[in-house]
Write a protein that holds these residues in place. Structure first.
Motif, mmCIF file in Angstrom:
data_model
loop_
_atom_site.group_PDB
_atom_site.id
_atom_site.type_symbol
_atom_site.label_atom_id
_atom_site.label_comp_id
_atom_site.label_asym_id
_atom_site.label_seq_id
_atom_site.Cartn_x
_atom_site.Cartn_y
_atom_site.Cartn_z
ATOM 1 N N ARG A 76 1.870 6.513 1.411
ATOM 2 C CA ARG A 76 0.890 5.797 1.044
ATOM 3 C C ARG A 76 0.432 5.766 -0.326
ATOM 4 O O ARG A 76 0.530 7.162 -0.847
ATOM 5 N N LYS A 77 0.161 4.917 -1.091
ATOM 6 C CA LYS A 77 -0.320 5.057 -2.608
ATOM 7 C C LYS A 77 -1.527 5.835 -2.736
ATOM 8 O O LYS A 77 -2.351 5.518 -2.053
ATOM 9 N N GLN A 78 -1.803 6.447 -3.850
ATOM 10 C CA GLN A 78 -3.024 7.092 -3.773
ATOM 11 C C GLN A 78 -4.209 6.159 -4.008
ATOM 12 O O GLN A 78 -5.278 6.504 -3.464
ATOM 13 N N THR A 79 -3.940 5.227 -4.458
ATOM 14 C CA THR A 79 -4.987 4.224 -4.532
ATOM 15 C C THR A 79 -5.399 3.358 -3.483
ATOM 16 O O THR A 79 -6.455 2.574 -3.580
ATOM 17 N N SER A 80 -4.520 3.556 -2.435
ATOM 18 C CA SER A 80 -4.595 2.585 -1.175
ATOM 19 C C SER A 80 -5.597 3.111 -0.636
ATOM 20 O O SER A 80 -5.706 4.359 -0.262
ATOM 21 N N GLU A 81 -6.564 2.378 0.100
ATOM 22 C CA GLU A 81 -7.761 2.758 1.232
ATOM 23 C C GLU A 81 -7.416 2.188 2.346
ATOM 24 O O GLU A 81 -7.972 1.482 2.952
ATOM 25 N N ASP A 106 0.833 -1.304 -0.025
ATOM 26 C CA ASP A 106 0.001 0.147 0.047
ATOM 27 C C ASP A 106 0.820 1.317 0.117
ATOM 28 O O ASP A 106 0.503 2.449 -0.034
ATOM 29 N N GLU A 154 4.768 3.595 -1.272
ATOM 30 C CA GLU A 154 5.587 3.687 -2.252
ATOM 31 C C GLU A 154 6.818 4.714 -1.897
ATOM 32 O O GLU A 154 6.563 5.440 -1.028
#
Length: 126
Positions: A35-40, A9, A11
């Motif tokens: 945290r990756k933008q697409t991680s929730e 999650d 980077e």
């Protein structure tokens, strides 16, 4: 999983000015884990956010012109400006520092400016 792996999650991210592939800003390269933008997922207050710092090798871009010198647009060379006064004028030449390290820059070794011969007459550029 480590940062940057497909299953992670997180980077690594290194700020850059975008002008070159070099990631040095003010003489250092700083790498953040984010945290990756697409991680929730949710990170609590005590989540460890690793930061890696490494000093870079000095280049001309780590220096600015000293008082009495200026750069032309697109050039890294500091040249005397008209009407500048220099101490230590002897025989029409003063050996002076044309560069100073940018405030806050932490680069190490590499390029180091030498004193330059500035033409002068009674303390003024001729």
């Amino acid at each position: 999983f480590g940062p940057d792996s497909v299953s992670s999650d997180y980077e690594t991210w290194t700020p850059t000015d975008g002008r070159t592939t070099e990631h040095c800003l003010l003489g250092r390269e700083i790498t953040y884990v984010r945290r990756k933008q697409t991680s929730e997922c949710f990170n609590g207050e005590k989540f460890d956010r690793p930061i890696s710092r490494k000093n870079c090798v000095c280049t001309e871009e780590d220096y600015e012109c000293e008082l009495g010198f200026a750069r032309q647009v697109g050039s890294l060379v500091c040249r005397p400006v008209e009407g500048a006064n220099f101490e230590g004028c002897m025989g029409g030449v003063a050996y002076v520092d044309a560069y100073r390290k940018v405030a806050g820059d932490t680069c190490e070794s590499g390029w180091y400016p030498q004193k330059v011969a500035a033409p002068c007459s009674d303390g003024k550029i001729s």
